[in-house]
Design a protein around this motif. Structure first.
Motif, PDB file in Angstrom:
ATOM      1  N   ASN A   1       0.851  -1.196   0.000  1.00 28.98           N
ATOM      2  CA  ASN A   1       0.000   0.000   0.000  1.00 28.98           C
ATOM      3  C   ASN A   1       0.889   1.250   0.000  1.00 28.98           C
ATOM      4  O   ASN A   1       1.884   1.292   0.731  1.00 28.98           O
ATOM      5  CB  ASN A   1      -0.883  -0.029   1.254  1.00 28.98           C
ATOM      6  CG  ASN A   1      -1.832   1.146   1.311  1.00 28.98           C
ATOM      7  OD1 ASN A   1      -1.416   2.276   1.566  1.00 28.98           O
ATOM      8  ND2 ASN A   1      -3.101   0.875   1.044  1.00 28.98           N
TER       9      ASN A   1
ATOM     10  N   VAL B   1       0.684   4.117   1.348  1.00 32.70           N
ATOM     11  CA  VAL B   1       0.895   4.726   2.680  1.00 32.70           C
ATOM     12  C   VAL B   1       1.959   3.939   3.441  1.00 32.70           C
ATOM     13  O   VAL B   1       2.866   4.515   4.061  1.00 32.70           O
ATOM     14  CB  VAL B   1      -0.426   4.766   3.489  1.00 32.70           C
ATOM     15  CG1 VAL B   1      -0.178   5.209   4.926  1.00 32.70           C
ATOM     16  CG2 VAL B   1      -1.426   5.693   2.823  1.00 32.70           C
ATOM     17  N   LEU B   2       1.866   2.606   3.362  1.00 39.78           N
ATOM     18  CA  LEU B   2       2.840   1.767   4.075  1.00 39.78           C
ATOM     19  C   LEU B   2       4.212   1.843   3.396  1.00 39.78           C
ATOM     20  O   LEU B   2       5.246   1.835   4.075  1.00 39.78           O
ATOM     21  CB  LEU B   2       2.353   0.316   4.135  1.00 39.78           C
ATOM     22  CG  LEU B   2       1.027   0.107   4.881  1.00 39.78           C
ATOM     23  CD1 LEU B   2       0.678  -1.370   4.949  1.00 39.78           C
ATOM     24  CD2 LEU B   2       1.081   0.700   6.281  1.00 39.78           C
TER      25      LEU B   2
ATOM     26  N   PHE C   1       5.376   4.468   1.813  1.00 39.85           N
ATOM     27  CA  PHE C   1       5.909   5.767   2.239  1.00 39.85           C
ATOM     28  C   PHE C   1       6.458   5.672   3.661  1.00 39.85           C
ATOM     29  O   PHE C   1       7.541   6.187   3.965  1.00 39.85           O
ATOM     30  CB  PHE C   1       4.806   6.830   2.154  1.00 39.85           C
ATOM     31  CG  PHE C   1       5.180   8.138   2.784  1.00 39.85           C
ATOM     32  CD1 PHE C   1       6.010   9.031   2.114  1.00 39.85           C
ATOM     33  CD2 PHE C   1       4.711   8.477   4.052  1.00 39.85           C
ATOM     34  CE1 PHE C   1       6.361  10.235   2.695  1.00 39.85           C
ATOM     35  CE2 PHE C   1       5.064   9.676   4.643  1.00 39.85           C
ATOM     36  CZ  PHE C   1       5.892  10.562   3.963  1.00 39.85           C
ATOM     37  N   THR C   2       5.702   4.974   4.526  1.00 37.99           N
ATOM     38  CA  THR C   2       6.134   4.832   5.922  1.00 37.99           C
ATOM     39  C   THR C   2       7.454   4.063   6.003  1.00 37.99           C
ATOM     40  O   THR C   2       8.351   4.428   6.774  1.00 37.99           O
ATOM     41  CB  THR C   2       5.058   4.097   6.745  1.00 37.99           C
ATOM     42  OG1 THR C   2       3.819   4.782   6.564  1.00 37.99           O
ATOM     43  CG2 THR C   2       5.396   4.053   8.217  1.00 37.99           C
TER      44      THR C   2
END
Lengths: 53, 324
Positions: B65, B67-68, B70-71
Protein backbone atom coordinates in the motif's frame (compact mmCIF):
# COMPACT_ATOMS: atom_id res chain seq x y z
CA UNK A 1 8.09 70.13 37.89
CA UNK A 2 7.40 67.84 34.95
CA UNK A 3 5.40 64.64 35.35
CA UNK A 4 7.24 61.31 34.96
CA UNK A 5 6.94 59.55 31.63
CA UNK A 6 3.86 57.20 31.90
CA UNK A 7 5.53 54.64 29.64
CA UNK A 8 7.99 53.93 32.45
CA UNK A 9 5.16 52.37 34.52
CA UNK A 10 4.32 49.83 31.81
CA UNK A 11 6.06 46.45 31.88
CA UNK A 12 8.78 46.24 29.23
CA UNK A 13 7.74 44.39 26.06
CA UNK A 14 9.54 41.05 25.79
CA UNK A 15 12.51 41.42 23.49
CA UNK A 16 12.90 39.14 20.51
CA UNK A 17 16.22 37.78 21.70
CA UNK A 18 18.18 35.05 19.87
CA UNK A 19 17.24 32.74 22.73
CA UNK A 20 13.51 33.33 22.22
CA UNK A 21 13.84 33.06 18.44
CA UNK A 22 15.71 29.76 18.72
CA UNK A 23 13.16 28.38 21.20
CA UNK A 24 10.25 29.45 19.01
CA UNK A 25 11.81 27.85 15.90
CA UNK A 26 12.48 24.65 17.81
CA UNK A 27 8.95 24.50 19.24
CA UNK A 28 7.42 25.04 15.81
CA UNK A 29 9.57 22.31 14.26
CA UNK A 30 8.64 19.93 17.08
CA UNK A 31 4.94 20.80 16.74
CA UNK A 32 4.99 20.19 13.00
CA UNK A 33 6.78 16.87 13.47
CA UNK A 34 4.19 15.73 16.04
CA UNK A 35 1.31 16.83 13.80
CA UNK A 36 2.85 14.90 10.92
CA UNK A 37 3.15 11.79 13.11
CA UNK A 38 -0.51 12.06 14.16
CA UNK A 39 -1.61 12.24 10.49
CA UNK A 40 0.73 9.37 9.56
CA UNK A 41 -0.53 7.11 12.37
CA UNK A 42 -4.11 7.93 11.40
CA UNK A 43 -3.42 6.97 7.77
CA UNK A 44 -1.60 3.76 8.79
CA UNK A 45 -4.51 2.79 11.05
CA UNK A 46 -7.03 3.36 8.27
CA UNK A 47 -4.94 1.21 5.88
CA UNK A 48 -4.45 -1.56 8.45
CA UNK A 49 -8.08 -1.62 9.61
CA UNK A 50 -9.27 -1.45 6.02
CA UNK A 51 -7.09 -4.43 5.09
CA UNK A 52 -5.04 -2.37 2.66
CA UNK A 53 -1.72 -3.86 3.76
CA UNK B 1 33.97 -1.00 24.79
CA UNK B 2 32.07 0.55 27.69
CA UNK B 3 35.02 2.71 28.71
CA UNK B 4 35.56 3.83 25.12
CA UNK B 5 31.90 4.65 24.81
CA UNK B 6 31.87 6.74 27.95
CA UNK B 7 34.88 8.80 26.90
CA UNK B 8 32.98 10.55 24.16
CA UNK B 9 29.73 11.13 25.97
CA UNK B 10 28.24 14.07 27.72
CA UNK B 11 30.22 17.25 27.80
CA UNK B 12 30.14 19.71 24.93
CA UNK B 13 33.36 19.67 22.98
CA UNK B 14 35.90 22.13 24.21
CA UNK B 15 34.77 21.41 27.76
CA UNK B 16 36.30 18.18 28.94
CA UNK B 17 37.38 16.81 25.58
CA UNK B 18 41.07 16.51 24.88
CA UNK B 19 41.15 18.24 21.53
CA UNK B 20 42.51 21.78 21.83
CA UNK B 21 41.66 22.57 18.19
CA UNK B 22 37.98 22.39 18.96
CA UNK B 23 36.32 25.82 18.91
CA UNK B 24 34.91 27.17 22.15
CA UNK B 25 31.21 26.64 22.68
CA UNK B 26 30.34 30.14 23.80
CA UNK B 27 27.13 30.31 21.80
CA UNK B 28 25.64 27.28 23.53
CA UNK B 29 23.47 29.46 25.79
CA UNK B 30 21.23 29.67 22.69
CA UNK B 31 19.49 26.36 21.95
CA UNK B 32 20.42 24.78 18.64
CA UNK B 33 18.37 25.80 15.63
CA UNK B 34 16.18 23.20 13.89
CA UNK B 35 18.42 23.56 10.84
CA UNK B 36 21.34 22.29 12.91
CA UNK B 37 19.33 19.21 13.86
CA UNK B 38 18.53 18.71 10.18
CA UNK B 39 22.24 19.02 9.33
CA UNK B 40 23.00 16.31 11.91
CA UNK B 41 21.06 13.82 9.79
CA UNK B 42 23.44 14.33 6.80
CA UNK B 43 20.66 15.09 4.27
CA UNK B 44 22.90 14.56 1.22
CA UNK B 45 23.90 11.07 2.31
CA UNK B 46 20.28 10.43 3.23
CA UNK B 47 19.18 11.18 -0.33
CA UNK B 48 21.21 8.19 -1.58
CA UNK B 49 19.88 6.04 1.26
CA UNK B 50 16.28 7.00 0.45
CA UNK B 51 16.82 6.43 -3.25
CA UNK B 52 18.33 2.94 -2.89
CA UNK B 53 15.71 2.01 -0.28
CA UNK B 54 12.94 3.18 -2.60
CA UNK B 55 14.46 1.22 -5.49
CA UNK B 56 14.56 -1.93 -3.34
CA UNK B 57 10.92 -1.37 -2.48
CA UNK B 58 9.85 -0.71 -6.08
CA UNK B 59 11.89 -3.57 -7.56
CA UNK B 60 10.57 -6.17 -5.12
CA UNK B 61 7.93 -8.58 -6.41
CA UNK B 62 4.53 -7.97 -4.85
CA UNK B 63 2.53 -4.98 -3.79
CA UNK B 64 2.61 -2.62 -0.84
CA UNK B 65 0.00 0.00 0.00
CA UNK B 66 1.42 3.46 -0.89
CA UNK B 67 0.89 4.73 2.68
CA UNK B 68 2.84 1.77 4.07
CA UNK B 69 5.47 2.09 1.34
CA UNK B 70 5.91 5.77 2.24
CA UNK B 71 6.13 4.83 5.92
CA UNK B 72 8.81 2.21 5.21
CA UNK B 73 10.95 4.70 3.26
CA UNK B 74 10.39 7.34 5.95
CA UNK B 75 11.60 4.86 8.60
CA UNK B 76 14.70 4.03 6.53
CA UNK B 77 15.42 7.78 6.15
CA UNK B 78 14.81 8.58 9.83
CA UNK B 79 16.90 5.59 10.93
CA UNK B 80 19.75 6.73 8.68
CA UNK B 81 19.38 10.26 10.10
CA UNK B 82 19.57 8.91 13.65
CA UNK B 83 22.70 6.89 12.85
CA UNK B 84 24.27 9.99 11.23
CA UNK B 85 23.51 12.08 14.35
CA UNK B 86 25.12 9.42 16.57
CA UNK B 87 28.13 9.39 14.23
CA UNK B 88 28.54 13.17 14.62
CA UNK B 89 28.05 12.96 18.38
CA UNK B 90 30.88 10.45 18.65
CA UNK B 91 33.23 12.04 16.11
CA UNK B 92 32.79 15.71 17.06
CA UNK B 93 36.42 16.16 18.03
CA UNK B 94 37.64 14.44 14.84
CA UNK B 95 35.23 16.50 12.71
CA UNK B 96 36.72 19.69 14.16
CA UNK B 97 40.13 18.73 12.75
CA UNK B 98 38.98 18.02 9.19
CA UNK B 99 38.21 20.76 6.65
CA UNK B 100 35.41 18.69 5.12
CA UNK B 101 33.55 18.34 8.43
CA UNK B 102 34.62 21.34 10.51
CA UNK B 103 31.45 23.27 9.59
CA UNK B 104 29.13 20.73 11.22
CA UNK B 105 26.96 21.98 14.12
CA UNK B 106 28.92 20.45 17.03
CA UNK B 107 32.45 21.45 15.92
CA UNK B 108 31.08 24.93 15.18
CA UNK B 109 29.78 25.18 18.75
CA UNK B 110 26.18 25.62 17.66
CA UNK B 111 24.96 22.52 19.45
CA UNK B 112 25.60 20.71 22.70
CA UNK B 113 27.11 17.30 22.15
CA UNK B 114 24.58 15.48 24.32
CA UNK B 115 21.70 17.03 22.30
CA UNK B 116 23.09 15.30 19.20
CA UNK B 117 23.30 11.99 21.09
CA UNK B 118 19.73 12.26 22.42
CA UNK B 119 18.41 13.32 19.02
CA UNK B 120 20.16 10.37 17.34
CA UNK B 121 18.81 7.86 19.85
CA UNK B 122 15.27 9.29 19.58
CA UNK B 123 15.29 9.06 15.76
CA UNK B 124 16.75 5.54 15.80
CA UNK B 125 14.25 4.18 18.34
CA UNK B 126 11.27 5.89 16.66
CA UNK B 127 12.19 4.59 13.20
CA UNK B 128 12.56 0.99 14.37
CA UNK B 129 9.33 1.06 16.41
CA UNK B 130 7.25 2.57 13.61
CA UNK B 131 8.75 0.15 11.06
CA UNK B 132 7.86 -2.77 13.34
CA UNK B 133 4.35 -1.62 14.14
CA UNK B 134 3.37 -0.40 10.67
CA UNK B 135 5.29 -2.74 8.31
CA UNK B 136 6.70 -5.82 10.05
CA UNK B 137 9.31 -6.81 12.55
CA UNK B 138 11.78 -8.48 10.15
CA UNK B 139 12.25 -5.15 8.34
CA UNK B 140 12.43 -3.39 11.73
CA UNK B 141 15.07 -5.82 13.01
CA UNK B 142 17.25 -5.29 9.94
CA UNK B 143 16.80 -1.52 10.27
CA UNK B 144 17.94 -1.75 13.92
CA UNK B 145 20.94 -3.86 12.86
CA UNK B 146 21.86 -1.30 10.17
CA UNK B 147 21.74 1.60 12.67
CA UNK B 148 23.86 -0.30 15.22
CA UNK B 149 26.22 -1.39 12.46
CA UNK B 150 26.87 2.23 11.42
CA UNK B 151 26.84 3.89 14.83
CA UNK B 152 28.67 1.24 16.84
CA UNK B 153 30.49 -1.28 14.60
CA UNK B 154 31.70 1.29 12.04
CA UNK B 155 31.91 4.64 13.86
CA UNK B 156 33.02 3.57 17.32
CA UNK B 157 34.80 0.30 16.71
CA UNK B 158 36.23 -0.05 13.18
CA UNK B 159 36.89 3.47 11.90
CA UNK B 160 39.51 4.50 14.45
CA UNK B 161 41.17 1.06 14.51
CA UNK B 162 41.67 -0.49 11.07
CA UNK B 163 42.35 0.60 7.47
CA UNK B 164 39.74 -1.98 6.46
CA UNK B 165 37.12 0.24 8.18
CA UNK B 166 35.46 1.15 4.89
CA UNK B 167 35.40 -2.44 3.62
CA UNK B 168 33.52 -3.84 6.61
CA UNK B 169 31.72 -0.59 7.45
CA UNK B 170 30.43 -0.41 3.89
CA UNK B 171 27.78 -2.86 5.00
CA UNK B 172 26.06 -0.06 6.91
CA UNK B 173 25.15 1.81 3.74
CA UNK B 174 24.17 -1.39 1.96
CA UNK B 175 21.12 -2.13 4.07
CA UNK B 176 18.49 0.30 2.62
CA UNK B 177 17.59 -1.66 -0.57
CA UNK B 178 17.48 -4.85 1.49
CA UNK B 179 15.08 -3.24 3.98
CA UNK B 180 12.97 -1.73 1.18
CA UNK B 181 12.68 -5.12 -0.51
CA UNK B 182 11.82 -6.94 2.72
CA UNK B 183 9.19 -4.30 3.56
CA UNK B 184 7.29 -5.58 0.50
CA UNK B 185 8.02 -9.31 0.51
CA UNK B 186 8.56 -10.00 4.21
CA UNK B 187 11.38 -12.45 3.46
CA UNK B 188 15.09 -12.49 2.66
CA UNK B 189 15.88 -13.98 -0.76
CA UNK B 190 18.89 -13.93 -3.12
CA UNK B 191 17.91 -10.71 -4.93
CA UNK B 192 17.89 -8.30 -1.95
CA UNK B 193 21.11 -9.90 -0.70
CA UNK B 194 22.69 -9.17 -4.10
CA UNK B 195 21.52 -5.56 -3.90
CA UNK B 196 23.22 -5.41 -0.50
CA UNK B 197 26.36 -6.93 -2.05
CA UNK B 198 26.46 -4.35 -4.87
CA UNK B 199 26.60 -1.41 -2.41
CA UNK B 200 28.98 -3.35 -0.17
CA UNK B 201 31.50 -3.78 -3.02
CA UNK B 202 30.86 -0.25 -4.38
CA UNK B 203 31.69 1.47 -1.07
CA UNK B 204 35.50 0.88 -0.87
CA UNK B 205 36.44 2.36 -4.30
CA UNK B 206 33.96 5.22 -3.70
CA UNK B 207 35.46 6.13 -0.31
CA UNK B 208 39.08 5.43 -1.21
CA UNK B 209 38.82 7.79 -4.19
CA UNK B 210 37.69 10.45 -1.70
CA UNK B 211 40.34 9.41 0.83
CA UNK B 212 43.07 9.88 -1.79
CA UNK B 213 42.30 13.56 -2.25
CA UNK B 214 41.53 14.36 1.41
CA UNK B 215 44.31 12.12 2.69
CA UNK B 216 46.04 14.87 4.70
CA UNK B 217 42.75 15.56 6.52
CA UNK B 218 42.44 11.93 7.59
CA UNK B 219 46.12 11.82 8.59
CA UNK B 220 45.72 14.96 10.72
CA UNK B 221 42.63 13.50 12.44
CA UNK B 222 44.43 10.19 13.08
CA UNK B 223 41.93 8.09 11.12
CA UNK B 224 43.69 5.01 9.72
CA UNK B 225 42.26 5.23 6.20
CA UNK B 226 43.98 2.98 3.68
CA UNK B 227 45.95 5.77 1.89
CA UNK B 228 47.25 6.99 5.26
CA UNK B 229 48.28 3.55 6.54
CA UNK B 230 49.13 1.49 3.44
CA UNK B 231 50.07 4.34 1.08
CA UNK B 232 48.70 5.57 -2.21
CA UNK B 233 50.01 2.74 -4.39
CA UNK B 234 48.28 0.05 -2.34
CA UNK B 235 45.05 2.08 -2.28
CA UNK B 236 45.09 2.50 -6.06
CA UNK B 237 45.55 -1.26 -6.53
CA UNK B 238 42.66 -1.96 -4.15
CA UNK B 239 40.41 0.49 -6.00
CA UNK B 240 41.04 -1.43 -9.23
CA UNK B 241 40.44 -4.78 -7.53
CA UNK B 242 37.08 -3.68 -6.10
CA UNK B 243 36.06 -2.07 -9.39
CA UNK B 244 36.52 -5.42 -11.16
CA UNK B 245 34.59 -7.08 -8.31
CA UNK B 246 31.83 -4.50 -8.71
CA UNK B 247 31.48 -5.36 -12.41
CA UNK B 248 30.99 -9.03 -11.53
CA UNK B 249 28.64 -8.49 -8.58
CA UNK B 250 26.50 -5.95 -10.44
CA UNK B 251 25.87 -8.55 -13.16
CA UNK B 252 24.79 -11.29 -10.73
CA UNK B 253 21.11 -10.19 -10.43
CA UNK B 254 20.81 -10.60 -14.22
CA UNK B 255 22.83 -13.85 -14.23
CA UNK B 256 20.55 -15.54 -11.65
CA UNK B 257 17.49 -14.41 -13.61
CA UNK B 258 16.29 -11.89 -11.03
CA UNK B 259 16.19 -9.08 -13.60
CA UNK B 260 15.72 -8.67 -17.34
CA UNK B 261 18.05 -7.51 -20.11
CA UNK B 262 17.49 -3.80 -19.43
CA UNK B 263 19.19 -4.09 -16.08
CA UNK B 264 21.86 -6.44 -17.44
CA UNK B 265 22.88 -4.12 -20.26
CA UNK B 266 22.80 -1.07 -17.95
CA UNK B 267 24.92 -2.88 -15.34
CA UNK B 268 27.45 -3.91 -17.97
CA UNK B 269 27.71 -0.40 -19.42
CA UNK B 270 27.76 1.45 -16.07
CA UNK B 271 30.24 -0.94 -14.43
CA UNK B 272 32.42 -0.90 -17.54
CA UNK B 273 32.50 2.89 -17.31
CA UNK B 274 33.32 2.58 -13.60
CA UNK B 275 36.35 0.49 -14.58
CA UNK B 276 37.28 3.10 -17.19
CA UNK B 277 37.26 5.80 -14.49
CA UNK B 278 39.15 3.56 -12.04
CA UNK B 279 41.89 2.67 -14.52
CA UNK B 280 43.64 6.10 -14.60
CA UNK B 281 43.42 6.20 -10.80
CA UNK B 282 44.93 2.72 -10.48
CA UNK B 283 47.73 3.25 -12.99
CA UNK B 284 48.84 6.57 -11.52
CA UNK B 285 51.93 6.76 -9.38
CA UNK B 286 51.90 8.66 -6.10
CA UNK B 287 50.53 12.14 -6.77
CA UNK B 288 52.96 15.00 -6.15
CA UNK B 289 52.15 17.73 -3.63
CA UNK B 290 49.70 20.28 -5.03
CA UNK B 291 48.31 17.78 -7.56
CA UNK B 292 44.69 18.54 -8.47
CA UNK B 293 43.81 14.83 -8.17
CA UNK B 294 41.44 15.07 -11.12
CA UNK B 295 41.16 11.31 -11.90
CA UNK B 296 40.36 10.58 -8.24
CA UNK B 297 37.74 13.35 -8.09
CA UNK B 298 36.21 12.15 -11.38
CA UNK B 299 35.97 8.58 -10.05
CA UNK B 300 34.38 9.80 -6.80
CA UNK B 301 31.82 11.90 -8.68
CA UNK B 302 31.02 9.11 -11.14
CA UNK B 303 30.67 6.54 -8.35
CA UNK B 304 27.71 8.49 -6.91
CA UNK B 305 26.10 8.81 -10.35
CA UNK B 306 26.78 5.09 -10.92
CA UNK B 307 24.76 3.97 -7.92
CA UNK B 308 21.80 6.21 -8.80
CA UNK B 309 21.82 5.00 -12.42
CA UNK B 310 22.23 1.31 -11.59
CA UNK B 311 19.32 1.28 -9.15
CA UNK B 312 17.20 3.37 -11.50
CA UNK B 313 17.87 0.74 -14.19
CA UNK B 314 16.79 -1.97 -11.75
CA UNK B 315 13.44 -0.26 -11.17
CA UNK B 316 12.95 0.52 -14.87
CA UNK B 317 13.62 -3.12 -15.69
CA UNK B 318 11.07 -4.31 -13.13
CA UNK B 319 8.38 -1.81 -14.19
CA UNK B 320 8.83 -2.60 -17.88
CA UNK B 321 8.72 -6.33 -17.21
CA UNK B 322 5.56 -5.87 -15.15
CA UNK B 323 3.97 -3.77 -17.92
CA UNK B 324 4.89 -6.38 -20.52
Amino acid sequence: MSRPDPSLDRPAAPQDTPLRRARRGRNRALGLALLFLVVLFYAITIVKVGGGS
Amino acid sequence: MAATFASGAGAPIGQGMSNPATPATASLQVPADWRDFLALTKPRVMSLVVFTGLCGLLAAPGHINPVLGFTAILCIAVGAGGAAALNQWWEADIDAQMKRTAQRPIPQGRMHRRDARDFGIALAVASVLIMGLAIHWLAATILAVSILYYAVVYTIWLKPRTPQNIVIGGGAGAFPPLIGWIAVTGEITAMPVLLFAIIFVWTPPHFWALALFVRSDYARAGIPMLPVVAGEAATRRQIMLYSVGLLLVSLLPWWIGGTGAIYGIAALALSGLFLAFALPVATRRTAPDGDAMRPEKRLFGYSILYLFALFAALVADRLLLAAA
